[in-house]
Design a protein around this motif. Sequence first.
Motif, PDB file in Angstrom:
ATOM      1  N   GLY A  44      12.873   9.134  67.797  1.00  0.00           N
ATOM      2  CA  GLY A  44      13.497   8.112  67.140  1.00  0.00           C
ATOM      3  C   GLY A  44      14.727   8.530  66.549  1.00  0.00           C
ATOM      4  O   GLY A  44      15.952   7.683  66.564  1.00  0.00           O
ATOM      5  N   ALA A  45      15.098   9.720  66.147  1.00  0.00           N
ATOM      6  CA  ALA A  45      16.105  10.131  65.728  1.00  0.00           C
ATOM      7  C   ALA A  45      17.383   9.822  66.732  1.00  0.00           C
ATOM      8  O   ALA A  45      18.366   9.691  66.481  1.00  0.00           O
ATOM      9  CB  ALA A  45      16.215  11.560  65.150  1.00  0.00           C
ATOM     10  N   ASP A  46      16.920  10.581  67.850  1.00  0.00           N
ATOM     11  CA  ASP A  46      18.112  10.414  69.075  1.00  0.00           C
ATOM     12  C   ASP A  46      18.387   9.158  69.376  1.00  0.00           C
ATOM     13  O   ASP A  46      19.737   8.651  69.504  1.00  0.00           O
ATOM     14  CB  ASP A  46      17.452  10.828  70.314  1.00  0.00           C
ATOM     15  CG  ASP A  46      17.239  12.452  70.187  1.00  0.00           C
ATOM     16  OD1 ASP A  46      17.840  12.963  69.397  1.00  0.00           O
ATOM     17  OD2 ASP A  46      16.355  12.901  71.049  1.00  0.00           O
ATOM     18  N   GLU A  80      21.584  17.576  66.502  1.00  0.00           N
ATOM     19  CA  GLU A  80      20.480  18.238  65.826  1.00  0.00           C
ATOM     20  C   GLU A  80      20.531  18.102  64.151  1.00  0.00           C
ATOM     21  O   GLU A  80      19.487  17.731  63.784  1.00  0.00           O
ATOM     22  CB  GLU A  80      20.665  19.993  65.932  1.00  0.00           C
ATOM     23  CG  GLU A  80      20.392  20.240  67.481  1.00  0.00           C
ATOM     24  CD  GLU A  80      18.966  19.813  67.745  1.00  0.00           C
ATOM     25  OE1 GLU A  80      18.154  20.035  66.872  1.00  0.00           O
ATOM     26  OE2 GLU A  80      18.817  19.666  68.969  1.00  0.00           O
ATOM     27  N   GLN A  81      21.618  17.923  63.590  1.00  0.00           N
ATOM     28  CA  GLN A  81      21.770  17.602  62.259  1.00  0.00           C
ATOM     29  C   GLN A  81      21.120  16.120  62.061  1.00  0.00           C
ATOM     30  O   GLN A  81      20.652  15.698  61.037  1.00  0.00           O
ATOM     31  CB  GLN A  81      23.240  17.502  61.847  1.00  0.00           C
ATOM     32  CG  GLN A  81      23.473  17.262  60.334  1.00  0.00           C
ATOM     33  CD  GLN A  81      24.809  17.142  59.988  1.00  0.00           C
ATOM     34  OE1 GLN A  81      25.806  17.021  61.001  1.00  0.00           O
ATOM     35  NE2 GLN A  81      25.231  17.684  58.571  1.00  0.00           N
ATOM     36  N   SER A 113      17.198  12.529  59.883  1.00  0.00           N
ATOM     37  CA  SER A 113      16.318  11.376  60.182  1.00  0.00           C
ATOM     38  C   SER A 113      15.012  11.624  60.042  1.00  0.00           C
ATOM     39  O   SER A 113      14.069  10.877  59.566  1.00  0.00           O
ATOM     40  CB  SER A 113      16.946  10.758  61.709  1.00  0.00           C
ATOM     41  OG  SER A 113      16.278   9.726  61.950  1.00  0.00           O
ATOM     42  N   GLU A 114      14.486  12.768  60.639  1.00  0.00           N
ATOM     43  CA  GLU A 114      13.146  12.992  60.498  1.00  0.00           C
ATOM     44  C   GLU A 114      12.579  13.559  59.182  1.00  0.00           C
ATOM     45  O   GLU A 114      11.625  13.177  58.743  1.00  0.00           O
ATOM     46  CB  GLU A 114      12.838  14.113  61.491  1.00  0.00           C
ATOM     47  CG  GLU A 114      13.044  13.639  63.101  1.00  0.00           C
ATOM     48  CD  GLU A 114      12.838  14.538  64.255  1.00  0.00           C
ATOM     49  OE1 GLU A 114      12.549  15.844  63.973  1.00  0.00           O
ATOM     50  OE2 GLU A 114      12.731  14.470  65.268  1.00  0.00           O
ATOM     51  N   PHE A 115      13.588  13.989  58.493  1.00  0.00           N
ATOM     52  CA  PHE A 115      13.260  14.413  56.991  1.00  0.00           C
ATOM     53  C   PHE A 115      12.853  12.964  56.189  1.00  0.00           C
ATOM     54  O   PHE A 115      12.026  12.890  55.325  1.00  0.00           O
ATOM     55  CB  PHE A 115      14.313  15.124  56.470  1.00  0.00           C
ATOM     56  CG  PHE A 115      13.920  15.582  55.003  1.00  0.00           C
ATOM     57  CD1 PHE A 115      13.168  16.328  54.635  1.00  0.00           C
ATOM     58  CD2 PHE A 115      14.695  14.867  53.932  1.00  0.00           C
ATOM     59  CE1 PHE A 115      12.954  16.643  53.351  1.00  0.00           C
ATOM     60  CE2 PHE A 115      14.704  15.126  52.529  1.00  0.00           C
ATOM     61  CZ  PHE A 115      13.537  15.916  52.263  1.00  0.00           C
TER      62      PHE A 115
END
Length: 168
Positions: A78-80, A158-159, A164-166
């Motif tokens: 999802g972050a991508d 990556e950042q 986003s996942e955090f």
Amino acid sequence: TPDQAKGILGNVVDFAASLPTWSLLTAFVLMIAIRSALTRWKDIQVNCLMHDYVNGLQSTLFATVAGAKWSYLATKRGADLNHALLAEIERVHRALAQLLYLTQTLIILAMYSLVALFVSPAMALFGVGLGVAILATMTPIRRAARVFGEALSERRVEQYRTVSEFLT
């Protein structure tokens, strides 16, 4: 005859010298005001064009993601997808702005070069040669900047993933 030897430029200079100073100053102020107004209009039009293009690109990307098969989307982070929809679109906007600026600069450079060729071909060719030499000298620096930009882009992805996942 002497009048023919002076040429058009000499006649223009003679005419301008015969005008009162206040009229020349008024003409310069009017030219600057008109140029400023045209530059402002151009900037507004270019910004609207870029904004519309980037919004259309973002909408198309969103529609593509929305229309994708769930089996495909399940394999993506999802972050991508968020990164593509938000950060990469902003990069496209900046790249488009730089491309338009480069085009404008190249057009102005071509106009100045034509004038320079008319005024002094030897100096114009010297300037072109010097520019080519500087461009060739900077090739390693440009290559290093490209490699750095690619690495920075990977780190930003990556950042973005981490943040986003955090948050989710």
